[in-house]
Design an enzyme around this catalytic site. Structure first.
Site, PDB file in Angstrom:
ATOM      1  CE  LYS A   1     -54.254  90.174  18.270  1.00  0.00           C
ATOM      2  NZ  LYS A   1     -54.239  91.462  19.373  1.00  0.00           N
TER       3      LYS A   1
ATOM      4  CE1 TYR B   1     -52.150  88.163  23.300  1.00  0.00           C
ATOM      5  CE2 TYR B   1     -54.035  87.057  22.441  1.00  0.00           C
ATOM      6  CZ  TYR B   1     -53.041  88.055  22.286  1.00  0.00           C
ATOM      7  OH  TYR B   1     -53.119  88.377  21.107  1.00  0.00           O
TER       8      TYR B   1
ATOM      9  CG  PHE C   1     -56.360  94.247  28.490  1.00  0.00           C
ATOM     10  CD1 PHE C   1     -55.677  92.894  27.849  1.00  0.00           C
ATOM     11  CD2 PHE C   1     -55.593  95.043  29.045  1.00  0.00           C
ATOM     12  CE1 PHE C   1     -54.339  92.970  27.641  1.00  0.00           C
ATOM     13  CE2 PHE C   1     -54.254  94.978  28.755  1.00  0.00           C
ATOM     14  CZ  PHE C   1     -53.855  93.861  28.117  1.00  0.00           C
TER      15      PHE C   1
ATOM     16  NE  ARG D   1     -43.915  94.533  18.764  1.00  0.00           N
ATOM     17  CZ  ARG D   1     -45.332  94.261  19.818  1.00  0.00           C
ATOM     18  NH1 ARG D   1     -45.778  93.061  19.481  1.00  0.00           N
ATOM     19  NH2 ARG D   1     -45.815  94.938  20.311  1.00  0.00           N
TER      20      ARG D   1
ATOM     21  NE  ARG E   1     -51.935  95.815  16.347  1.00  0.00           N
ATOM     22  CZ  ARG E   1     -51.073  95.237  17.114  1.00  0.00           C
ATOM     23  NH1 ARG E   1     -50.123  96.323  17.626  1.00  0.00           N
ATOM     24  NH2 ARG E   1     -51.389  94.227  17.817  1.00  0.00           N
TER      25      ARG E   1
ATOM     26  CG  ASN F   1     -54.764  94.864  18.289  1.00  0.00           C
ATOM     27  OD1 ASN F   1     -55.130  93.580  18.353  1.00  0.00           O
ATOM     28  ND2 ASN F   1     -54.015  95.634  19.222  1.00  0.00           N
TER      29      ASN F   1
ATOM     30  CG  HIS G   1     -49.902  88.159  18.434  1.00  0.00           C
ATOM     31  ND1 HIS G   1     -49.512  88.775  19.662  1.00  0.00           N
ATOM     32  CD2 HIS G   1     -48.667  87.232  18.263  1.00  0.00           C
ATOM     33  CE1 HIS G   1     -48.496  88.075  20.157  1.00  0.00           C
ATOM     34  NE2 HIS G   1     -47.969  87.328  19.371  1.00  0.00           N
TER      35      HIS G   1
ATOM     36  CD  GLU H   1     -46.104  85.011  21.058  1.00  0.00           C
ATOM     37  OE1 GLU H   1     -46.359  85.900  21.999  1.00  0.00           O
ATOM     38  OE2 GLU H   1     -45.752  85.555  19.919  1.00  0.00           O
TER      39      GLU H   1
END
Ligand code: ATP
Ligand code: MG
Length: 139
Positions: free
Chosen positions: A10, A50, A58, A86, A103, A113, A116, A127
């Protein structure tokens, strides 16, 4: 089962020159990078990516942030790649992320964070297709 998952490094991480450090953690976990590129998403592109979070409070902040600077998008392949990635990403909120996760090491807060990762086979497929054509993936 061999799976593919979509990773995004990110804007907060790219801004701090952390692409290499994060890709190293990904590769050391045994995940194979089969496609990779750098892109700067427009606000509309971030909103499209998203879209599942459209109703969340948010959403505007998240999509503004995700379009605030370049990101590194990649497709990772490996045994159980979705859960494996993950796991090495760590919890969404870095305060809850385990030692040794991306993270925990690099995230700034629950929004910024650093990474993704897709959360299920169906979302991984959607995705990956959002960013990459078949020709862009090594087979
Ligand atoms: P990602 O989908 O980015 O891999 P995730 O699956 O851990 O993260 P989600 O619940 O899907 O978390 O949320 C998507 C992203 O929205 C988070 O990674 C984070 O950047 C942002 N986000 C989630 N919850 C909040 C929150 N409470 N406040 C601000 N931003 C949030
Ligand atoms: Mg998610």
């Amino acid at each position: 089962m061999t799976q593919r998952t979509l990773s995004i490094i990110k804007p907060d991480a790219v801004a701090r020159n952390l692409e290499g450090a994060i890709l190293k953690m990904i590769q050391e976990a045994g995940l194979k990078i089969i496609a990779i590129k750098m892109v700067h998403l427009s606000l509309e592109e971030a909103r499209g990516f998203y879209a599942v979070h459209q109703q969340r409070p948010f959403f505007d902040s998240l999509t503004g942030y995700m379009s605030s600077g370049p990101v590194v998008v990649s497709v990772l392949e490996g045994e159980g790649a979705i859960d494996k990635y993950r796991k090495i990403m760590g919890a969404t909120n870095p305060e809850n992320a385990e030692q040794g996760t991306i993270r925990k090491a690099y995230a700034l807060d629950i929004e910024k964070n650093s990474v993704h990762g897709s959360d299920a086979p169906e979302t991984a497929e959607t995705e990956v297709a959002y960013f990459f054509s078949r020709l862009e993936m090594v087979r």
